[in-house]
Design a protein around this motif. Structure first.
Motif, mmCIF file in Angstrom:
data_model
loop_
_atom_site.group_PDB
_atom_site.id
_atom_site.type_symbol
_atom_site.label_atom_id
_atom_site.label_comp_id
_atom_site.label_asym_id
_atom_site.label_seq_id
_atom_site.Cartn_x
_atom_site.Cartn_y
_atom_site.Cartn_z
ATOM 1 N N VAL A 146 0.839 -1.206 0.000
ATOM 2 C CA VAL A 146 0.000 0.000 0.000
ATOM 3 C C VAL A 146 0.868 1.248 0.000
ATOM 4 C CG1 VAL A 146 -1.657 1.322 1.366
ATOM 5 C CG2 VAL A 146 -1.953 -1.147 1.085
ATOM 6 N N ALA A 147 1.943 1.222 0.812
ATOM 7 C CA ALA A 147 2.835 2.383 0.867
ATOM 8 C C ALA A 147 3.507 2.619 -0.478
ATOM 9 C CB ALA A 147 3.884 2.174 1.960
ATOM 10 N N VAL A 193 2.418 1.683 -3.523
ATOM 11 C CA VAL A 193 1.434 2.157 -4.502
ATOM 12 C C VAL A 193 1.105 3.617 -4.263
ATOM 13 C CG1 VAL A 193 -0.956 1.917 -5.271
ATOM 14 C CG2 VAL A 193 0.464 -0.119 -4.948
ATOM 15 N N GLY A 194 0.885 3.972 -2.990
ATOM 16 C CA GLY A 194 0.564 5.364 -2.681
ATOM 17 C C GLY A 194 1.704 6.307 -3.045
ATOM 18 N N ALA A 195 2.930 5.907 -2.714
ATOM 19 C CA ALA A 195 4.074 6.761 -3.055
ATOM 20 C C ALA A 195 4.232 6.877 -4.558
ATOM 21 C CB ALA A 195 5.336 6.184 -2.429
ATOM 22 N N ILE A 233 1.894 6.669 -6.937
ATOM 23 C CA ILE A 233 0.870 7.555 -7.507
ATOM 24 C C ILE A 233 1.198 9.017 -7.194
ATOM 25 C CG2 ILE A 233 -1.557 8.223 -7.347
ATOM 26 C CD1 ILE A 233 -2.206 5.258 -6.860
ATOM 27 N N GLY A 234 1.606 9.280 -5.955
ATOM 28 C CA GLY A 234 1.935 10.646 -5.570
ATOM 29 C C GLY A 234 3.096 11.210 -6.373
ATOM 30 N N LEU A 254 4.759 1.917 -8.184
ATOM 31 C CA LEU A 254 3.362 1.515 -8.346
ATOM 32 C C LEU A 254 3.257 0.066 -8.801
ATOM 33 C CD1 LEU A 254 0.328 2.173 -8.529
ATOM 34 C CD2 LEU A 254 0.745 3.092 -10.822
ATOM 35 N N GLY A 277 4.505 -2.358 -6.084
ATOM 36 C CA GLY A 277 3.535 -2.469 -5.002
ATOM 37 C C GLY A 277 2.388 -3.399 -5.359
#
Length: 799
Positions: A45-46, A48-50, A52-53, A77, A80
Motif C-alpha cells: 500500500v505504501a 502504490v501510494g508513493a 501515484i503521488g 506503483l 507495489g
C-alpha cells in the motif's frame, strides 16, 4: 568496460529510478517473513501510494525531472501491485500451512516430497545417536503429500530434510521420493514450514531430468579429474568452479572464511562474469558483433547455471548476469544499477525467502559497491598518480569489502582486517583457475586425460589461493570480535559512516590518520612482536575449539607437545597450535571417537610431524573409526591402542592411562552416545605445573568405576568430564581435590553445558573454574604455590 567510463560524464551516470522500488520490495518482504505476512500488505500500500503521488507531482516539471520522477513513480506503483498480488498470498499460505502445527507437536508421518536443491553435508552434532561427522545431509524439498496419524495433511509447503548420507546424498533437484520422518519446528522468519528428521533411505524415487543427470555427470567428472591434485586443492577446485564444496576440507573452509575469501567457493556473479567475459572475448576475437557476442555469452550463462545447479545463489547470479548481458546487447552502458534493481525485484518476487538470506544481501551489496563506489575510488587513485590497472585492482576489493562488512559482522560476529589484501592477492589467479576448471568439467565425460591436464594447469593457481587464505587467516589480529546479529551489523554501519564522514573533512582526516598511525605503532608490535601468548612455561593449554575438547600438553623440548583430542573442526585447533608454536606432535590421543573430539584431526596430521595416533579400546561409532584410520593411513602415521596401566614418557611429561581396560569396553554395534562416552580414555599427566587429570567424556557409570577401582585420582588440575554435563557425580571432584577445574565448552551451546549443578559441585571443593567459552584458550602454568590458570580471551562467537 573501464570503471572510469561509468562516471566519466552524466550520460553514463547511474540510473537510480529502480532503486527505491527494489528496496521497497526487499524491505516489505523481509518484514513479512520476520513479523507477519500482513507487513507485505502495508509495504505494498505504501509503495502504490508513493508511486501515484510521485507520478502526479511530476506534472509541469522540467522534462529531465519529469522523466526521472515518472519512471520512479511507475516502478513503485507496479512493484507495489505485484507484492500485493503475489508475495502476500505466498507468505500467508506458508505462515498458515497446517504442517507447522504438526511440527510444533512433534510426532512422525509419511511424506512424498520433491527435492528442490542439492543435498549438503551436515557437520553438526546430534544426528541419529551419533555426535556429529559427515553422516547426514540437509536436503531442501517441497511437500507433495503428507499423512500424519493416518490422516492426510493438506500441505504443499517447503521443508528441510535432515537425512542419512546413504541414498539421500545422490538425489538431484526435481526428483520425488517417499519417506517416513519425525517432525520438528522450522526456524522462524523463513518460508520453511517444518524440519523432517529421516532415519532411513528414500523410497519410490523418481528419475531425475536428463539435464540434471547431465550436469551431475559433468560435476562428477570435474571431481574425478581434480583427484590428481593433493587432497586440499582437489576439494577446493570444484568449489571454486561450480560451488561443489562436498570435498572441501573443514580447515580450508574455515581459513577462507577468516581471510574473507569464502565468496570464492559460493557460486556468485563473479563466477558468471569470469565465464561470460571469457566467452565474450573469444567471440569478439572471432569478429562477431556486440549483440551476437552477448547472445553467445547468454548461452554460456545458461549452460553454467545448469552446470552449477539450481541453487539460490546460482539463480541469483544468473538473473543478475542475464540482465547485465541484455543491457550490453541493447548498448546501454549505464544500465548497471537498473540491472541490479531489476535482479532484486525479480528474485525477491520469485523467491521471497531471499529477502532474509545473508548470501542475497552480500551479493546485492557487493554489486552495488562495485557500481557506485569502486569507479569513484579508482578515479581518485588514478588522479593521484596510481596506475589505472592498480587503482582498479585496489578499489574493487576495498569497495566490496566495505559495503559487505556490516552483514558479515552481524552474521559471523567478527570483522576481517585482512580481507581486502587477501582478495587483492587472490584476484589474479581466480579467473584462470575458474576457466580451466569449467573446461575440465566439459571435457571430462569425453576423455579423462585432457581433463586431468587442465586440472594440473589449474593446480598452481588453487595452491596459491590456499596459501593466501592460510597465511592471511593466521595473521595476528586478522579478525576482531564484533557483536553478532542485527545490532552488530548496524553498529558497524554507524562506525563506517562516522569514519567516512570524518575522512571527508580535512582536519578530521588528519586526526583519523594520526589515530591509525598510533594503532600501527602501538597495537601491531604488541600483537605481533610481543603478543603475550602463550604465557612462559605453559604446561597445558585447553584450546578454545567451541563445543569440543582439544588439550595440548607441553614437553621440555621447544615446539614439541602431545595433543589430547582435536575438537570438532580443524581450523580452530590449527590456530591454537600455531599460537603455541607446536610443530612436532609425538602422540595424538583420541579419548573416544565422537566428532567433537576427533573432527579436527586433519589440523594435526596435515601440517605437523606426528609420531602416532592413540585410541582406546572402543571402535564406535564405526564411521568415525574408519575416518580416523583412513586419515592416519593417508599420511603414514601408525595407530596404537592405549589401555589402563600404560605409561608414556617424554622429557618434562609423563602420562598414565587410568581407564579403561579392553575387557571393560564391550561396545555393541551402533552404540549410543552414553556408552561411547563411558569408553573414554582417562589419563593423568605429570607436568611441571602439577598433575592433570584428563577425563574425556566419562559419565556416571564410568566415573563410579574409577572411584571403585581405588586408583589414585588426585590431581592439581582436572579437565571436567563431558564439557560439564549434569551427568557428573560430585564424589569425583571430592576424590580429585583439584585446585583448578577446566571446562572445555562452546558458547551458548544447545546442550546447556556446563550444568549449574556440576558447577556448584566444583565450587564446593574450592576449585577455580576456568571455561573456554568465556575465557578462550586456557593455559596452566607453574606458580609459586601450585598451578596458575591464564586465559587468552574469547577467540570465537557462539557456534
Amino acid at each position: 568496460m573501464s570503471l572510469r567510463r561509468i562516471w566519466a560524464d552524466p550520460a553514463t551516470a547511474p540510473d537510480w529510478r529502480l532503486a527505491p522500488a527494489a528496496l521497497a520490495v526487499w524491505l516489505a518482504t523481509m518484514l513479512g517473513l520476520l513479523l507477519g505476512w500482513w507487513w507485505v500488505v502495508v509495504g505494498a500500500v505504501a509503495a502504490v501510494g508513493a508511486g501515484i503521488g510521485i507520478v502526479l507531482a511530476a506534472r509541469g516539471r522540467a522534462p529531465a525531472v519529469r522523466w526521472f520522477r515518472v519512471g520512479l513513480g511507475w516502478s513503485l506503483l507496479v512493484c507495489g501491485l505485484l507484492m500485493a498480488v503475489a508475495t502476500t498470498g505466498r507468505l500467508r499460505e506458508a505462515e498458515q500451512d497446517p504442517l507447522r502445527a504438526h511440527a510444533r507437536a512433534g510426532g512422525e508421518g509419511q511424506f512424498r516430497v520433491t527435492i528442490t536443491g542439492r543435498p549438503r553435508p551436515l557437520f553438526s552434532a546430534g544426528f541419529g545417536g551419533q555426535q556429529g561427522g559427515v553422516r547426514a545431509v540437509v536436503v531442501p524439498a517441497r511437500i507433495r503429500a503428507a499423512v500424519i496419524d493416518g490422516k492426510a495433511v493438506a500441505s504443499t509447503g517447503r521443508v528441510v530434510l535432515v537425512a542419512p548420507v546413504d541414498g539421500w546424498s545422490r538425489l538431484l533437484p526435481g526428483q520425488d521420493a517417499t519417506t517416513t520422518a519425525g517432525l520438528a519446528p522450522a526456524r522462524s522468519g523463513e518460508l520453511t514450514v517444518a524440519v523432517l528428521r529421516v532415519r532411513g533411505p528414500p523410497d519410490d524415487v523418481s528419475e531425475a531430468a536428463a539435464w540434471q543427470r547431465g550436469a551431475q555427470e559433468l560435476r562428477g567428472g570435474l571431481r574425478d579429474a581434480a583427484s590428481v591434485l593433493d587432497p586440499e586443492p582437489a576439494g577446493l577446485l570444484p568449489g571454486l568452479v561450480v560451488g561443489d564444496t562436498d570435498g572441501l576440507s573443514r580447515q580450508v573452509e574455515e581459513e577462507f572464511t577468516a581471510a574473507g575469501l569464502a565468496h570464492l567457493v559460493a557460486v556468485s556473479g563473479a563466477n558468471l562474469a569470469i565465464v561470460c567475459v571469457a566467452v565474450l572475448f573469444l567471440l569478439r576475437a572471432l569478429r562477431m558483433g556486440p549483440r551476437s557476442a552477448a547472445a553467445g555469452a547468454a548461452l554460456a550463462l545458461v549452460g553454467f547455471v545448469v552446470l552449477a545447479g539450481s541453487e539460490p545463489s546460482v539463480l541469483r547470479a544468473g538473473v543478475m548476469g542475464a540482465v547485465g548481458l541484455l543491457a550490453l546487447a541493447m548498448g546501454r552502458e549505464r544500465a548497471a544499477l537498473p540491472a541490479l534493481g531489476t535482479a532484486v525485484i525479480v528474485l525477491v518476487l520469485w523467491d521471497p525467502a531471499m529477502a532474509v538470506s545473508f548470501g542475497f544481501a552480500l551479493s546485492v551489496l557487493a554489486t552495488a559497491g562495485l557500481v557506485l563506489l569502486a569507479p569513484r575510488w579508482a578515479e581518485r587513485l588514478a588522479h593521484r598518480g596510481v596506475p589505472r590497472g592498480l587503482a582498479e585492482a585496489l578499489a574493487v576489493p576495498a569497495a566490496a569489502h566495505l559495503v559487505t562488512a556490516p552483514v558479515v559482522a552481524g552474521m559471523a560476529g567478527e570483522v576481517s582486517l585482512v580481507a581486502v589484501l587477501a582478495n587483492l592477492l587472490a584476484a589474479p589467479v581466480v579467473p584462470v583457475a575458474t576457466v580451466l576448471g569449467v573446461l575440465a568439467a566439459l571435457v571430462a565425460p569425453v576423455s579423462s586425460w585432457p581433463a586431468e591436464l587442465l586440472v594440473r594447469l589449474a593446480g598452481p593457481e588453487v595452491d596459491w589461493l590456499i596459501l593466501v587464505a592460510r597465511h592471511a587467516s593466521r595473521v595476528p589480529g586478522a579478525t576482531i570480535a564484533w557483536p553478532s546479529g542485527w545490532w552488530g551489523g548496524l553498529l558497524l554501519v554507524a562506525c563506517v559512516s562516522l569514519l567516512v564522514a570524518a575522512l571527508r573533512r580535512r582536519h578530521l582526516r588528519v586526526l583519523v590518520g594520526a589515530a591509525l598511525t598510533g594503532l600501527l605503532v602501538v597495537v601491531v608490535p604488541i600483537r605481533v612482536v610481543a603478543p603475550g601468548w602463550p604465557p612462559p612455561g605453559w604446561a597445558m593449554v585447553a584450546c578454545d575449539v567451541g563445543q569440543g575438547d582439544a588439550l595440548v600438553l607441553a614437553t621440555a623440548e621447544a615446539g614439541r607437545a602431545v595433543v589430547v583430542d582435536t575438537g570438532p573442526e580443524p581450523g580452530l585447533l590449527a590456530g591454537c597450535l600455531d599460537r603455541l608454536d607446536v610443530s612436532r606432535v609425538p602422540l595424538v590421543v583420541l579419548s573416544h571417537l565422537h566428532a567433537d573430539h576427533v573432527g579436527g584431526l586433519d589440523a594435526v596430521l596435515g601440517e605437523r610431524t606426528v609420531g602416532a595416533v592413540a585410541v582406546g579400546p572402543g571402535r564406535e561409532p564405526d564411521w568415525a573409526w574408519e575416518e580416523v584410520r583412513d586419515a592416519a593411513a593417508e599420511v603414514g602415521v601408525p595407530i596404537v591402542q592405549l589401555d589402563a596401566g600404560h605409561r608414556l614418557e617424554w622429557p618434562g611429561l609423563v602420562i598414565e592411562v587410568l581407564a579403561p581396560t579392553a575387557k571393560e569396553v564391550m561396545l555393541p554395534a551402533e552404540a549410543e552416545g552414553t556408552e561411547i562416552n563411558n569408553a573414554s580414555l582417562v589419563l593423568r599427566a605429570a607436568t611441571p605445573a602439577g598433575k592433570v587429570l584428563l577425563s574425556g567424556d566419562v559419565e556416571l557409570s564410568a566415573q563410579a568405576g574409577l572411584l571403585d577401582s581405588r586408583a589414585d585420582l588426585t590431581a592439581d588440575v582436572v579437565k571436567v568430564p563431558h564439557h560439564g554435563s549434569r551427568y557428573t557425580t560430585p564424589e569425583l571432584f571430592t576424590a580429585v581435590r583439584a585446585r583448578i577445574a577446566v571446562v572445555s565448552v562452546g558458547a551458548d551451546n544447545r546442550y546447556g553445558h556446563p550444568s549449574p549443578t556440576t558447577l556448584r559441585a566444583i565450587d564446593r571443593t574450592g576449585a577455580l573454574v576456568v571455561r573456554t567459552d568465556t575465557g578462550g584458550d586456557a593455559a596452566i602454568v607453574p606458580g609459586e604455590n601450585g598451578p596458575r590458570a591464564v586465559a587468552r580471551g574469547p577467540t570465537r562467537g557462539p557456534p
